[in-house]
Every structure is written in C-alpha cells, then in structure tokens.
Enzyme design. Structure first.
Site, PDB file in Angstrom:
ATOM      1  CE1 TYR A  74      -3.112  -2.952   0.409  1.00 36.41           C
ATOM      2  CE2 TYR A  74      -3.569  -2.259   2.656  1.00 36.41           C
ATOM      3  CZ  TYR A  74      -3.801  -3.112   1.600  1.00 36.41           C
ATOM      4  OH  TYR A  74      -4.726  -4.117   1.741  1.00 36.41           O
TER       5      TYR A  74
ATOM      6  CG  HIS B 267      -1.109  -8.278   0.147  1.00 41.17           C
ATOM      7  ND1 HIS B 267      -0.745  -6.951   0.202  1.00 41.17           N
ATOM      8  CD2 HIS B 267      -2.451  -8.268  -0.028  1.00 41.17           C
ATOM      9  CE1 HIS B 267      -1.810  -6.181   0.055  1.00 41.17           C
ATOM     10  NE2 HIS B 267      -2.862  -6.962  -0.086  1.00 41.17           N
TER      11      HIS B 267
END
Length: 279
Positions: free
Chosen positions: A48, A106
């Site tokens: 992110y 992830h």
C-alpha cells in the site's frame, strides 16, 4: 468492540480501518482520527506504500500501541525467505513498532503460483517470524480454498486468520466454513463492494426499514457473523463514525433472508496481472 480470539494468539477487533489507497498525510490523519473515535484495528500492507504514514499516527496517537491491533502484509514478489524477513523488518521500521499483531502473505505468488517447495519455504519463514515475536500472529490473504487447505493440513502452519474479499454480493461460504472449522478469523476486505453494496435496492430497502445507512446494513451483515471481521476504508470522520455505529444495528431474519437471496457472484478485486484462479 467485540473481538475474535483464537488459540494461536489472535485478539482481533471485529471492525477495523482499511487504509488502502490512502497515502501520506491523508492516511496519517485518518488513522489518528479513527483511533480517537475508538477504532483499535488498523490494516495496512507493504504494497500500500502507506506503512510510514500509519506508523506516524501510531506514534502520535494518545492510544497506547499495545491497545492497537495492526495488520500488515508482505507483497507477492517478496516471498523467498530472505525477502520476507527483510519485508517485515522494513514494515516494522516504517510502523515504528517492534512487532505487528498480524502478518499476512498478501497474495499467493503471481497468479497463485506459490506452490510446492516455494510454498513450503514461504510458510516456514512465516512461522519463523511468528516464533521470533516480530509477528504475534500470522495468516494469509487471497488464498483459494485448495491452497489454504494445503497450508493448514499439509504444512501444519499455525495460522490465525485469512483475509479475502467478502460482502453481500460475493459468496465465500466454503472458505468461511473452512476457516471456522480450523479456528481462523475471517477478515472481509472491500466489505462495501466499492459502493455497489450501498447502491443495491434490497440493501437500501432494509436501511430505510431500520432508519440507517445502506453501508451500515452491509457492514452489520458481515459483523454479525461468527468469526468475521471487516475493514472498510474511511477517511472522513462522518464515515468512520457511521461504520462504528453499524455495530449497534441488529438485522432480523427477514433482512438476512433478503440478503441471502441476492446474487453472490460479484468479485470487484481480481487484478488481471497477478490474481490467482479463484475456487
């Protein structure tokens, strides 16, 4: 705030703040504000590019770090052991913390290609990081059921959680059933289907019935389920408070039946360049 606890050390507040795609000062302000309002679960990831912004908020918040659950994740191109260790060290440095409460893989490689020996190396490293204390709990995100089953039943990894897309327009029942059978918290990302849930006529009708927002109906449908947490992204105080207030809503059987009857095949997160083949 109700929490999800399990035998592998997890203590996960059911409602968290998702931080993607917020960056820099916007992200820091949103996290500080959420903590002030009473949030105690913050979700971020190396991918992110906002861990430093989250870390700044953690340091400047009046809420002690030990009262805040922080989840972060390692990106799919950093799954070899040395890369995973470096990724978590970099995350801890950015977050200005000695540990994270939950550390996820992830994505399962590129197009789900984390298999065989590569999968074992990655999972062994994940377990090692848990044992070191740098990750107080470990999990995986975006793993299809078959791959999750391999991690849990063959590799015997002491996972605490799985994070996947889940909302009123997407069925995840087989994965949720498996998570419950194996004492895994089930975190729903994109819980509002990027606005599509609130735009749905059935959700709007239920909201009018209760005098609440459609987003609150969609969130309560998730939060009312055993073992399910949700991490909606919200930058503004009004939206953050509205999401918190969804915890007060109680849906009835008629509401749940109406939501159950909705089509459940709308996946809004499936990146063409790296998503796995979904079960």
């Amino acid at each position: 705030m109700q929490t999800i606890r399990n035998a592998n050390g997890l203590n996960l507040p059911k409602l968290g703040l998702g931080t993607w795609p917020m960056l820099d000062d916007e992200c820091t302000r949103a996290v500080l504000q959420a903590l002030e309002l009473g949030y105690r679960h913050i979700d971020t990831a190396a991918g992110y590019n906002n861990e430093a912004a989250v870390g700044k908020a953690l340091v400047h918040s009046a809420t002690p770090r030990e009262q805040i659950h922080v989840t972060t994740k390692v990106w799919y191109d950093k799954l070899e052991p040395a890369d995973m260790r470096a990724s978590l060290d970099n995350s801890l440095k950015a977050l200005q913390s000695d540990y994270v409460d939950l550390f996820h893989i992830h994505w399962p490689g590129k197009h789900g290609d984390l298999r065989g020996d590569a999968l074992k190396r990655s999972i062994d490293t994940l377990v090692e990081l848990h044992q070191s204390g740098k990750a107080r709990a470990i999990g995986v995100a975006n793993f299809p059921l078959a791959l999750l089953r391999e991690v849990v039943e063959i590799l015997k990894a002491p996972l605490s959680a799985i994070q996947v897309e889940y909302h009123v327009l997407l069925d995840q029942q087989p994965l949720l059933d498996y998570a419950r059978q194996h004492d895994l918290a089930f975190t729903a990302y994109t819980p509002l289907a990027r606005g599509e849930a609130a735009a749905n006529e059935v959700i709007q009708r239920i909201a009018r019935k209760h005098g609440v927002l459609p987003t609150q109906v969609a969130l309560q449908w998730l939060l009312g389920q055993e073992g399910v947490a949700a991490i909606p992204k919200a930058a503004g105080r009004e939206n953050q408070q509205a999401n918190l207030d969804a915890l007060k809503l109680r849906l009835d059987d008629e509401d749940r039946d109406a939501i159950a009857a909705l089509p459940k095949n709308r996946r809004v997160v499936s990146p063409a360049d790296f998503a796995p083949v979904w079960d």
